[in-house]
Design a protein around this motif. Structure first.
Motif, short mmCIF file in Angstrom:
data_model
loop_
_atom_site.label_atom_id
_atom_site.label_comp_id
_atom_site.label_asym_id
_atom_site.label_seq_id
_atom_site.Cartn_x
_atom_site.Cartn_y
_atom_site.Cartn_z
N TYR A 292 0.81 -1.23 0.00
CA TYR A 292 0.00 0.00 0.00
C TYR A 292 0.83 1.27 0.00
O TYR A 292 0.44 2.29 0.53
CB TYR A 292 -1.06 -0.03 1.12
N GLU A 293 2.01 1.16 -0.61
CA GLU A 293 2.77 2.38 -0.92
C GLU A 293 2.26 2.93 -2.24
O GLU A 293 1.49 2.27 -2.94
CB GLU A 293 4.27 2.04 -1.02
N LEU A 294 2.65 4.15 -2.57
CA LEU A 294 2.25 4.74 -3.84
C LEU A 294 3.41 4.73 -4.82
O LEU A 294 4.55 5.03 -4.45
CB LEU A 294 1.74 6.17 -3.61
N LEU A 295 3.12 4.35 -6.04
CA LEU A 295 4.10 4.34 -7.12
C LEU A 295 3.66 5.40 -8.12
O LEU A 295 2.51 5.40 -8.55
CB LEU A 295 4.08 2.95 -7.79
N PHE A 296 4.57 6.31 -8.44
CA PHE A 296 4.16 7.39 -9.35
C PHE A 296 5.30 7.84 -10.24
O PHE A 296 6.46 7.51 -10.00
CB PHE A 296 3.56 8.56 -8.56
N THR A 297 4.94 8.57 -11.26
CA THR A 297 5.94 9.12 -12.17
C THR A 297 5.90 10.64 -12.09
O THR A 297 4.83 11.24 -11.91
CB THR A 297 5.67 8.68 -13.62
N VAL A 298 7.09 11.24 -12.20
CA VAL A 298 7.16 12.71 -12.22
C VAL A 298 8.06 13.13 -13.39
O VAL A 298 8.92 12.37 -13.82
CB VAL A 298 7.73 13.30 -10.90
N ALA A 299 7.84 14.33 -13.87
CA ALA A 299 8.68 14.85 -14.95
C ALA A 299 10.13 14.97 -14.45
O ALA A 299 10.36 15.24 -13.27
CB ALA A 299 8.16 16.21 -15.40
N MET A 300 11.07 14.77 -15.34
CA MET A 300 12.50 14.85 -15.00
C MET A 300 12.83 16.17 -14.30
O MET A 300 13.65 16.22 -13.39
CB MET A 300 13.29 14.72 -16.31
N GLU A 301 12.15 17.25 -14.70
CA GLU A 301 12.46 18.56 -14.11
C GLU A 301 12.10 18.64 -12.63
O GLU A 301 12.54 19.55 -11.92
CB GLU A 301 11.73 19.67 -14.90
N ASP A 302 11.29 17.68 -12.15
CA ASP A 302 10.93 17.67 -10.73
C ASP A 302 11.97 16.92 -9.89
O ASP A 302 11.84 16.83 -8.67
CB ASP A 302 9.55 17.03 -10.52
N PHE A 303 13.00 16.41 -10.53
CA PHE A 303 14.03 15.63 -9.82
C PHE A 303 14.58 16.35 -8.58
O PHE A 303 14.61 15.76 -7.49
CB PHE A 303 15.17 15.28 -10.79
N PRO A 304 14.95 17.64 -8.69
CA PRO A 304 15.50 18.32 -7.50
C PRO A 304 14.53 18.35 -6.32
O PRO A 304 14.95 18.31 -5.16
CB PRO A 304 15.79 19.74 -8.01
N LYS A 305 13.22 18.40 -6.63
CA LYS A 305 12.23 18.48 -5.54
C LYS A 305 12.06 17.15 -4.82
O LYS A 305 11.64 17.08 -3.68
CB LYS A 305 10.87 18.92 -6.12
N ILE A 306 12.32 16.06 -5.52
CA ILE A 306 12.05 14.73 -4.99
C ILE A 306 13.29 14.08 -4.39
O ILE A 306 13.21 13.36 -3.39
CB ILE A 306 11.54 13.81 -6.15
N LYS A 307 14.46 14.34 -4.97
CA LYS A 307 15.64 13.50 -4.73
C LYS A 307 16.04 13.38 -3.26
O LYS A 307 16.44 12.30 -2.81
CB LYS A 307 16.84 14.01 -5.55
N ALA A 308 15.94 14.48 -2.50
CA ALA A 308 16.43 14.41 -1.12
C ALA A 308 15.34 14.05 -0.12
O ALA A 308 15.58 13.98 1.08
CB ALA A 308 17.05 15.75 -0.74
N ASN A 309 14.12 13.79 -0.61
CA ASN A 309 13.02 13.56 0.32
C ASN A 309 13.04 12.13 0.85
O ASN A 309 13.00 11.17 0.08
CB ASN A 309 11.69 13.83 -0.40
N PRO A 310 13.13 11.99 2.17
CA PRO A 310 13.26 10.64 2.75
C PRO A 310 12.02 9.77 2.56
O PRO A 310 12.08 8.56 2.75
CB PRO A 310 13.49 10.93 4.24
N ASN A 311 10.91 10.37 2.16
CA ASN A 311 9.69 9.59 1.93
C ASN A 311 9.69 8.87 0.59
O ASN A 311 8.88 7.98 0.37
CB ASN A 311 8.47 10.50 1.98
N PHE A 312 10.56 9.32 -0.30
CA PHE A 312 10.48 8.82 -1.67
C PHE A 312 11.79 8.21 -2.14
O PHE A 312 12.87 8.65 -1.75
CB PHE A 312 10.12 9.97 -2.63
N SER A 313 11.70 7.19 -2.99
CA SER A 313 12.87 6.63 -3.66
C SER A 313 12.63 6.66 -5.16
O SER A 313 11.59 6.20 -5.64
CB SER A 313 13.07 5.16 -3.24
N ILE A 314 13.60 7.19 -5.87
CA ILE A 314 13.53 7.16 -7.34
C ILE A 314 14.11 5.81 -7.76
O ILE A 314 15.28 5.52 -7.50
CB ILE A 314 14.33 8.32 -7.95
N ILE A 315 13.29 4.97 -8.35
CA ILE A 315 13.72 3.58 -8.63
C ILE A 315 13.91 3.30 -10.11
O ILE A 315 14.31 2.20 -10.48
CB ILE A 315 12.74 2.55 -8.03
N GLY A 316 13.63 4.28 -10.96
CA GLY A 316 13.81 4.02 -12.39
C GLY A 316 13.25 5.15 -13.22
O GLY A 316 13.00 6.24 -12.71
N HIS A 317 13.06 4.87 -14.49
CA HIS A 317 12.51 5.90 -15.38
C HIS A 317 11.70 5.25 -16.50
O HIS A 317 11.91 4.09 -16.84
CB HIS A 317 13.63 6.77 -15.94
#
Lengths: 349, 349
Positions: A292-317
């Motif tokens: 029951y985690e959420l899997l989502f896609t974001v635009a590449m330009e949002d990378f800086p907003k997501i990368k350091a957030n401990p709630n999220f892991s970027i697992i691919g593209h």
């Protein structure tokens, strides 16, 4: 089945259908201004703005849950949570649920009270009103049908089919724990059968068991994303396992995808317990389900907003469709992702 | 169970869960502009104006229906209709439904196709979109959970609790037929057990059997009332029998009520068949249930608009609460109305 084994047992037929419904539902309170009329008329009346989101789940004893290790309070809680998870996966906010149960007369009123306490606990935690439902007898076992209703502004709703090539694939939390929790519970049940006096030490597995028995939906994620000013291009909740959900996003967005094994978030208990069960932790994370985690896609330009957030892991593209859907292993080999889910995991044991 | 006994039988497990859902739901089309997203995402997305109305029902094999005289197509149809009836009882218009089923593997795919054909037939007739649901296995039997969603302007929604002293009590259509239809079907089943070659003449009971196997919801009533410029003060649908519903309106509106036996609308087949079964037709109309007619109250000043309408019968009037809830018999005696419903009818046989 009952938490307190000394609780008196009242036959459900002693209350009658209307009496039973009244008795069980009196604990529910109304918190939302959008709930105009709750239980007690032919239908509930709501006044939801924007667009409305509706999702429904059916949980069947012996198929989706096993009463021998699922306390009724937890079952009620989980039944609500898994449903709300689908609303959050639309980037919407749930506000009402209906709860229907079919139950055989082997369940005393006190057992149903515990079930409804769990339902109410989840309703309170996730701030949803219980506005209706149906209570009926069944010829065998317990069955729970929950419908969740929520809303969001039209422009905020996130579907599965709008991901774009090169979008980043992101997952909240960690994966695989709920499946291993079930394996632990199943193992303890077998031990208990042989030796009812065994006192198992479940402390090393506490996170796994909690993820199985008391999962939480990621209510915080839509809010986190809003605060980060990120609108996902697609989103889905992980109920059947990462593989299955990645394939859904790819199929509906007409894209391919590359997932990196070393990026998949795993709790330390998942790693140690996988070793103990002699199972591959990646296989469990990919196919275990019920996270029951959420899997989502974001635009590449949002990378800086997501990368350091401990709630999220970027697992691919995401990739073009013709590139296919692959997992890149730690050994840097590329293997196709296929949906296997629970059944194949169980068969491979 | 299948209408055409020569239909090939496909095991449901051969399609897999997602395959089965896709196979069964492909017949559904979307007709409403308010259906933004239907089956295929985490949740359906709707855009309903005004206030939204939500109601849900759970139908269990062996409790609510018996497969030995309920063809699957009729069952699917009826499951939708009984749910929509609750939406009309709010004076609202249904626009979407979700359909969840739990089914044991004794049902082949072809049986479920018939069930879904019936669901689709009702969806088409009542102009609702099937926007979601869940399909799962059950350990025994068939279970159907339907949630209906509709909408209405705030000022048009009719509750159970706004009737006033002296309001007229009005019912649509006629009462008691569905219950007698069930008695006929049950009698024929017993005959069939003894003599499988018996060819029953069911023509004299055609209306009764149709009311049981293929009930219709009073979609026309909200429209009729609007055309007559009548807004009921309270309304409820008749699912458990007239007695039970009159008591609901009285309890929730804090009123009493007087019903006149000679005003209760009965079809000629109800009268003749009641005599044949040596049962009292009034008792059947009061307690039989499953008629899915609408029972409502209107202000006395609306009498001229209602009185000559062949769709409606004025069967009594509301009184102060202290006067109680009574039936005035043809012999002009006043007897209290109590809710008995199906169970007591079955016991008294």
């Amino acid at each position: 089945m009952l938490e307190n084994k000394n609780t008196p047992k009242t036959d459900i037929s002693s209350l009658g259908e209307f009496g039973l419904i009244e008795h069980l539902t009196k604990i529910f309170t109304i918190e939302h201004a959008s709930t105009i009329k709750s239980i007690g008329d032919d239908a509930a009346v709501l006044e939801l703005k924007g667009q409305q989101v509706v999702t429904t789940d059916l949980l069947v004893e012996g198929v989706h849950f096993d009463m021998s290790y699922m306390p009724l309070k937890h079952l009620g809680y989980k039944a609500v949570v898994v449903n709300l998870s689908d609303v959050y996966a639309m980037n919407a906010v749930p506000s009402q649920i209906t709860v229907s149960i079919a139950v055989s007369n082997r369940f005393p009123v006190e057992a149903l009270e515990e079930l409804y306490e769990g339902i109410n606990a989840a309703a309170k935690k996730y701030n949803v009103d219980v506005v209706g439902g149906d209570t009926t007898s069944s010829t065998s076992g317990l069955l729970i049908s929950i419908t969740a209703i929520g809303s969001a502004k039209k422009e905020d709703i996130v579907y599965r089919n709008n991901a774009n090539d090169n979008d980043l694939l992101v997952v909240s939390g960690d994966l695989g724990a709920a499946y291993l929790g079930l394996q632990i519970l199943e193992r303890e049940r077998q031990v208990f059968k042989v030796n009812p006096n065994a006192q198992p030490d479940l402390e090393p597995y506490s996170y796994l068991i909690e993820r199985q028995l008391k999962p939480e939906a990621r209510k915080d994620v839509p809010k986190l994303l809003k605060d980060l000013d990120v609108l996902p291009t697609s989103m889905i909740d992980i109920s059947d396992g990462l593989s299955s959900e990645v394939l859904h996003l790819c199929k509906q967005s007409k894209l391919g995808c590359t997932v990196y094994e070393d990026k998949i978030p795993l709790d330390p208990q998942v790693i140690t317990t996988s070793e103990e069960f002699n199972m591959d932790s990646t296989t469990i994370a990919m196919n275990g389900g019920e996270d029951y985690e959420l899997l989502f896609t974001v635009a590449m330009e949002d990378f800086p907003k997501i990368k350091a957030n401990p709630n999220f892991s970027i697992i691919g593209h995401m990739t073009q469709e013709k590139e296919g859907v692959h997992l890149v292993t730690r050994a840097n080999t590329k293997i196709p992702i296929i949906a296997r889910g629970w059944n194949s995991l169980n068969e491979s044991k």
